[in-house]
Each structure stands twice: as structure tokens, then as C-alpha cells.
Scaffold this active site. Structure first.
Site, PDB file in Angstrom:
ATOM      1  N   HIS A 306     -27.816  -8.514   1.957  1.00 52.14           N
ATOM      2  CA  HIS A 306     -27.525  -7.247   1.282  1.00 52.14           C
ATOM      3  C   HIS A 306     -28.506  -7.066   0.135  1.00 52.14           C
ATOM      4  CE1 HIS A 306     -25.281  -4.040  -0.713  1.00 52.14           C
ATOM      5  NE2 HIS A 306     -24.644  -3.893   0.422  1.00 52.14           N
ATOM      6  N   ASP A 363     -20.406  -5.386   7.374  1.00 53.95           N
ATOM      7  CA  ASP A 363     -20.537  -5.114   8.818  1.00 53.95           C
ATOM      8  C   ASP A 363     -20.325  -6.329   9.698  1.00 53.95           C
ATOM      9  OD1 ASP A 363     -23.103  -2.983   7.717  1.00 53.95           O
ATOM     10  OD2 ASP A 363     -21.195  -2.351   8.591  1.00 53.95           O
TER      11      ASP A 363
HETATM   12  C1  SDX Z   1     -24.899  -1.860   4.651  1.00 54.57           C
HETATM   13  O1  SDX Z   1     -26.839  -0.661   0.289  1.00 54.57           O
HETATM   14  C2  SDX Z   1     -25.605  -0.736   0.621  1.00 54.57           C
HETATM   15  O2  SDX Z   1     -24.730  -0.787  -0.208  1.00 54.57           O
HETATM   16  C3  SDX Z   1     -25.338  -0.725   2.115  1.00 54.57           C
HETATM   17  C4  SDX Z   1     -23.898  -0.954   2.539  1.00 54.57           C
HETATM   18  C5  SDX Z   1     -23.018   0.204   2.149  1.00 54.57           C
HETATM   19  O3  SDX Z   1     -21.788   0.002   2.072  1.00 54.57           O
HETATM   20  O4  SDX Z   1     -23.533   1.344   2.024  1.00 54.57           O
HETATM   21  O5  SDX Z   1     -23.406  -2.149   1.946  1.00 54.57           O
HETATM   22  C6  SDX Z   1     -23.788  -1.069   4.058  1.00 54.57           C
HETATM   23  O6  SDX Z   1     -25.880  -1.272   5.035  1.00 54.57           O
HETATM   24  C7  SDX Z   1     -24.801  -3.352   4.685  1.00 54.57           C
HETATM   25  C8  SDX Z   1     -26.094  -4.034   5.239  1.00 54.57           C
HETATM   26  C9  SDX Z   1     -26.040  -3.946   6.770  1.00 54.57           C
HETATM   27  N1  SDX Z   1     -27.319  -4.392   7.353  1.00 54.57           N
HETATM   28  C10 SDX Z   1     -27.403  -5.551   8.018  1.00 54.57           C
HETATM   29  O7  SDX Z   1     -26.493  -6.370   8.101  1.00 54.57           O
HETATM   30  C11 SDX Z   1     -28.757  -5.787   8.686  1.00 54.57           C
HETATM   31  C12 SDX Z   1     -29.233  -7.216   8.430  1.00 54.57           C
HETATM   32  N2  SDX Z   1     -29.560  -7.340   7.002  1.00 54.57           N
HETATM   33  C13 SDX Z   1     -30.911  -7.105   6.605  1.00 54.57           C
HETATM   34  O8  SDX Z   1     -31.660  -6.233   7.361  1.00 54.57           O
HETATM   35  C14 SDX Z   1     -31.097  -7.058   5.088  1.00 54.57           C
HETATM   36  O9  SDX Z   1     -30.354  -8.068   4.558  1.00 54.57           O
HETATM   37  C15 SDX Z   1     -30.756  -5.770   4.362  1.00 54.57           C
HETATM   38  C16 SDX Z   1     -31.446  -4.598   4.952  1.00 54.57           C
HETATM   39  C17 SDX Z   1     -29.283  -5.542   4.376  1.00 54.57           C
HETATM   40  C18 SDX Z   1     -31.207  -5.924   2.907  1.00 54.57           C
HETATM   41  O10 SDX Z   1     -32.585  -6.031   2.948  1.00 54.57           O
HETATM   42  P1  SDX Z   1     -33.431  -6.168   1.572  1.00 54.57           P
HETATM   43  O11 SDX Z   1     -32.590  -6.046   0.393  1.00 54.57           O
HETATM   44  O12 SDX Z   1     -34.594  -5.270   1.668  1.00 54.57           O
HETATM   45  O13 SDX Z   1     -33.842  -7.678   1.612  1.00 54.57           O
HETATM   46  P2  SDX Z   1     -35.121  -8.184   2.306  1.00 54.57           P
HETATM   47  O14 SDX Z   1     -35.272  -7.550   3.646  1.00 54.57           O
HETATM   48  O15 SDX Z   1     -36.238  -8.079   1.333  1.00 54.57           O
HETATM   49  O16 SDX Z   1     -34.711  -9.710   2.543  1.00 54.57           O
HETATM   50  C19 SDX Z   1     -34.963 -10.664   1.545  1.00 54.57           C
HETATM   51  C20 SDX Z   1     -35.324 -11.919   2.334  1.00 54.57           C
HETATM   52  C21 SDX Z   1     -36.444 -11.667   3.364  1.00 54.57           C
HETATM   53  O17 SDX Z   1     -37.138 -12.893   3.519  1.00 54.57           O
HETATM   54  P3  SDX Z   1     -38.585 -13.019   2.723  1.00 54.57           P
HETATM   55  O18 SDX Z   1     -39.445 -11.881   3.207  1.00 54.57           O
HETATM   56  O19 SDX Z   1     -38.249 -12.917   1.253  1.00 54.57           O
HETATM   57  O20 SDX Z   1     -39.097 -14.385   3.139  1.00 54.57           O
HETATM   58  O21 SDX Z   1     -34.185 -12.341   3.119  1.00 54.57           O
HETATM   59  C22 SDX Z   1     -34.500 -12.266   4.498  1.00 54.57           C
HETATM   60  C23 SDX Z   1     -35.712 -11.375   4.647  1.00 54.57           C
HETATM   61  O22 SDX Z   1     -36.489 -11.743   5.795  1.00 54.57           O
HETATM   62  N3  SDX Z   1     -33.331 -11.653   5.157  1.00 54.57           N
HETATM   63  C24 SDX Z   1     -32.810 -12.072   6.304  1.00 54.57           C
HETATM   64  C25 SDX Z   1     -31.706 -11.230   6.528  1.00 54.57           C
HETATM   65  N4  SDX Z   1     -31.608 -10.338   5.528  1.00 54.57           N
HETATM   66  C26 SDX Z   1     -32.615 -10.609   4.685  1.00 54.57           C
HETATM   67  N5  SDX Z   1     -33.171 -13.056   7.167  1.00 54.57           N
HETATM   68  C27 SDX Z   1     -32.375 -13.190   8.263  1.00 54.57           C
HETATM   69  N6  SDX Z   1     -31.298 -12.404   8.543  1.00 54.57           N
HETATM   70  C28 SDX Z   1     -30.930 -11.433   7.691  1.00 54.57           C
HETATM   71  N7  SDX Z   1     -29.861 -10.676   7.957  1.00 54.57           N
END
Ligand code: SDX
Length: 429
Positions: A306, A363
Site C-alpha cells: 500500500h 483487497d
Molecule cells: C487500494 O491509495 C489507497 O488508499 C488505495 C486503497 C483505497 O481504499 O482507496 O487502499 C485501495 O488500491 C489498495 C491497493 C490494492 N492494490 C494491490 O493490492 C496491487 C498490489 N500492490 C502494489 O501494486 C503496490 O503495493 C501498490 C500499488 C498498492 C502501492 O504501490 P507504491 O506505493 O507505488 O509502492 P511501490 O510500487 O513503489 O512499491 C515499493 C516497493 C517496490 O520495490 P522496489 O522498486 O522499491 O524494489 O515494494 C514492491 C515494489 O516492487 N512492492 C511489491 C508489492 N507492492 C509493492 N512487491 C511485490 N508484491 C507487491 N504487492
């Protein structure tokens, strides 16, 4: 406002900018005059360090895993509130007194029907159209039917549009489901609760009476409350940006639905259950954990991580408890829940997830419950949109009423070609 300032600049031209403080949470540096004073833009493509507005609706402490709606903790609202009560709280700022709640509930119940011509609008879609495609289209089309509540400068029209959107989303979502399975649309029955009405429109048929199962009604109520609002997330920011141009409320909410559809956002609930099903048994979890950690693999654990929560998403906790209760009450044993729990256990003991502070989000478990209730995975994000509409509406009203509000128009760091002259096509070599 504080009397503190932050100093920022470059090449010796440092300027002082006011620091503003809220009631709780990080202070902000007011950089509205930054470009005028420095000739530079700030750069924050994912808005990771940017506050886009002032708001009094929802507060999140990502480090502590805290979520408050108008100051009330989400777990208390999920335990004690009705969804109508949470809607009133989000829109009006206070928990309603009994008479206020009754009047609000009555008002919403008077807007649950759709203009009859909209049912023909559905017939333009293929039966296998994704429900979110239908929601985007039908909600955007509402402005063609409800002209008398599109003048955003009129507070009364804004409130009527808000009531219409909150009231009609269950009808629109249920009709999308009915259309996909070829069953007749069910009209609302206002003798039922908001949630019970939705369940009957979704799973009832004209051929026989529908009995609302209290276990399912309670689970749906909690799911709606857990999804109602969440600060300045991507879809809420989309609604605010669309609203900042003066677009009508139905168009703004349709824009929010479109943004929510993405798998990184609201589409994650559908993707998470599909992922859990693909994993199948706990034996295959290490393979997926390895893929999630592999920089060269675009795969991510859906329902994990998140932008704000660097601790457990408080909604995920309630969702997990509800999943166990619903399956137990319905006498369903779904191996997917065991896989989800084992995946969470393994991930939360893995350095990669611990270091990056990746926890289950709202989710991760919701799909287990929705599947147990009988929804197909394609409906999951439509249910998220249904519940989030009240948050979008509350944030949209707050934005319109904000005296500091102006059209949202970000700038950029330009990295394209500098000026060059046109070359006729036959001189291009
Ligand atoms: C919702 O914003 C909100 O409040 C949203 C929400 C709401 O109620 O409105 O809470 C609802 O959208 C919840 C999130 C649902 N999405 C997912 O579950 C999809 C999987 N999660 C990711 O795509 C990710 O965690 C996000 C999109 C939710 C957040 O992405 P960020 O904040 O941009 O973080 P990032 O992509 O920069 O990740 C930081 C690091 C990265 O590694 P590095 O590049 O630093 O080496 O963490 C890793 C990412 O690769 N990472 C993950 C991961 N999520 C982040 N690695 C593996 N699996 C994951 N799920």
C-alpha cells in the site's frame, strides 16, 4: 498555519515557504508560490510526498495502521454502524441523531430507482461486458437523465445529486450483474435496508420472494463500510480533479469508477482472488513469493502492499475476521481462505516483505467473502465502486465548498525535443 517556514531554493536563491499544520498528521510546506519565487517546479510524479488539498473527512496513519472517518476508528464503525450512518457521517461530518438518520435513510430510499429508459441502455452492452465497463457508462449517462441536479454552484442540487448517486449505485451494480447472467432486473424494495435491498436486487428473482440472509447482510454492510472512503487515493483524486473543472457530479463519479478499475487500485480485489485460485494450494506459495520478489518479473502479490500503510491495513484485519465468520456461518470451507492465510504468514516472515513493509491490504481477503456470498470475481470491483461512491461524493462536496479550490493543472519536467523547424515529407530522407 504555524509561524514556521521551510527554506528551499537553488543556486543560492533560497526562499522561505510557510509550514501549515493540520489537527493531526504531518505538517505541509505551502509551495503554492514556489514557481513564482524560484522559477522552478517541484517534481513528484506519484504524489508520494504531495498533499493535494485540505480535508476533514478521513485520516490515515500509515505507520500505525490507523484509519479514522471524521475521527471515528474504522473498526468501531464496522462493528457498530449501519452503512447509512457511515454515509451520513462522511457527507455531513457528524454521527446522525436518530431523527437525522431516519430522514437521511428515507431520502436515500426515495432515489433507489433508475429512470426506466436506462434499462434499455444496458441492452447496448454485450452480455459478457465487464461490470465496470457498464458502471462507467451508466453512471456517466446519469447526467443525461438528471439535469435538475447538475448545477454544481447550487448546494441543494449538489446534495440531490449526492443522494441520487449513493442511492442508485446498488441498483446500477445489481442490474449489471443481472444483465450478465440473463436474468430480469429486480426493482428496489424500499422496505429493506440499503444492503438488504442490494442483495435482493442481485440475487432475488421475480418468480419468488427473496429472504435476506442476516449473516450475509451483516457481512455486506461491513464490506461497504470498509470501502467507503480512504483519503486522497487515486480514484478520489480523479474525482476531485474532474470536479475541479466544474464537471457535473455524475461525470466526476464515472471518472472515479474508471480509475478504480485498475488492478493497482480497486481492481486488486478481483486480481487477488484470481491469484489465490491460480496458486491453488499452499505448496505453490513459495513459487509465487519468489516471483513477487523477482525484479525481472512484473508479477506482484495482489492484495499486498500500500502506498500509505507501512503497517497492517486496519481494514484487512476486519475483512479477515469477517471472512472466517461468514464461511463458518454459511458452513462453507473454502481452501482459498487457507491459501490466503498461509500466503500472508509466509510473506510476513520473509525479509523482502518485512523490509519493504508490505502487508495485506483491503483487497486481500475481500474476495473470499464475496465469492462465498455468490458474486463472480468480475463483480468485485463494481462492489468496491458501489461502496466508495459515498466517499467520492463526500470528497467532491468538500472540494467544491473549499474556498481555496481552483482547477487542478499540474506542470511537468519537459524532456522532449527543443524547438526545431518543420521538414517537408519528401525531404526527410
Ligand atoms: C487500494 O491509495 C489507497 O488508499 C488505495 C486503497 C483505497 O481504499 O482507496 O487502499 C485501495 O488500491 C489498495 C491497493 C490494492 N492494490 C494491490 O493490492 C496491487 C498490489 N500492490 C502494489 O501494486 C503496490 O503495493 C501498490 C500499488 C498498492 C502501492 O504501490 P507504491 O506505493 O507505488 O509502492 P511501490 O510500487 O513503489 O512499491 C515499493 C516497493 C517496490 O520495490 P522496489 O522498486 O522499491 O524494489 O515494494 C514492491 C515494489 O516492487 N512492492 C511489491 C508489492 N507492492 C509493492 N512487491 C511485490 N508484491 C507487491 N504487492
Amino acid at each position: 498555519m504555524t509561524d514556521k517556514t521551510a527554506t528551499l531554493g537553488a543556486d543560492g536563491n533560497n526562499q522561505a515557504f510557510p509550514v501549515l499544520e493540520g489537527t493531526v498528521g504531518p505538517e505541509v510546506v505551502d509551495i503554492r508560490k514556489f514557481y513564482g519565487q524560484t522559477g522552478m517546479f517541484t517534481y513528484d510524479p506519484g504524489f508520494t510526498s504531495t498533499a493535494s488539498c485540505q480535508s476533514a473527512i478521513t485520516y490515515i496513519d500509515g505507520e500505525k495502521g490507523i484509519l479514522l472517518h471524521r475521527g471515528y476508528p474504522i473498526d468501531q464503525l464496522a462493528e457498530h454502524s449501519s452503512f447509512m450512518e457511515v454515509c451520513y457521517l462522511l457527507v455531513h461530518g457528524e454521527l446522525p441523531k436518530r431523527a437525522e438518520l431516519d430522514r437521511f435513510t428515507y431520502t436515500i430510499s426515495r432515489h433507489t430507482m433508475l429512470h426506466e429508459q436506462l434499462s434499455t441502455f444496458y441492452r447496448g452492452f454485450r452480455r459478457d461486458a465487464h461490470p465496470m465497463a457498464i458502471m462507467c457508462g451508466v453512471v456517466g449517462a446519469l447526467s443525461a437523465f438528471y439535469h435538475d441536479s447538475t448545477d454544481i454552484t447550487d448546494p441543494e442540487q449538489r446534495m440531490i445529486a449526492s443522494h441520487r448517486l449513493i442511492a442508485k449505485m446498488p441498483t446500477i451494480a445489481a442490474m449489471a450483474y443481472k444483465y450478465s447472467i440473463g436474468q430480469p432486473f429486480m426493482y428496489p424494495d424500499n422496505s429493506l435496508s440499503y444492503t438488504g435491498n442490494f442483495l435482493r436486487m442481485t440475487f432475488g428473482v421475480p418468480a419468488q420472494p427473496y429472504e435476506v440472509n442476516p449473516v450475509i447482510e451483516r457481512a455486506m454492510r461491513r464490506i461497504f463500510i470498509l470501502h467507503a472512503d480512504h483519503e486522497q487515493n487515486a480514484s478520489t483524486s480523479t474525482v476531485r480533479l474532474a470536479g475541479s473543472s466544474g464537471a457535473n457530479p455524475f461525470a466526476c463519479i464515472a471518472a472515479g469508477i474508471a480509475c478504480l478499475w485498475g488492478p493497482a487500485h480497486g481492481g486488486a480485489n478481483e486480481a487477488a482472488l484470481n491469484m489465490l485460485r491460480e496458486i491453488g494450494t499452499p505448496v505453490r506459495i513459495p513459487e509465487y513469493i519468489a516471483r513477487a520478489k523477482d525484479k525481472d518479473d512484473p508479477f506482484r502479490l495482489m492484495g499486498f502492499g500500500h502506498r500509505v500503510y507501512k503497517n497492517y491495513d486496519p481494514r484487512a484485519k476486519v475483512m479477515q475476521e469477517t471472512a472466517a465468520e461468514v464461511l463458518d456461518d454459511l458452513g462453507i470451507s473454502d481452501p482459498v481462505l487457507d491459501t490466503a492465510r498461509e500466503l500472508e504468514r509466509i510473506a510476513l516472515s520473509d525479509d523482502y516483505f518485512v523490509e519493504k513493509k508490505l502487508y495485506p491490504n483491503v483487497d486481500f481477503y475481500s474476495g473470499v467473502i464475496l465469492n462465498a456470498i455468490g458474486f463472480p470475481t468480475e463483480m468485485f470491483t463494481a462492489l468496491f465502486a458501489l461502496a466508495r461512491t459515498v466517499g467520492w461524493v463526500a470528497q467532491w462536496n468538500e472540494m467544491i465548498s473549499d474556498p481555496e479550490q481552483k482547477i487542478g493543472r499540474p506542470r511537468q519536467l519537459y524532456v522532449g525535443a527543443t524547438q526545431r523547424d518543420y521538414v517537408p515529407v519528401d525531404q526527410r530522407g
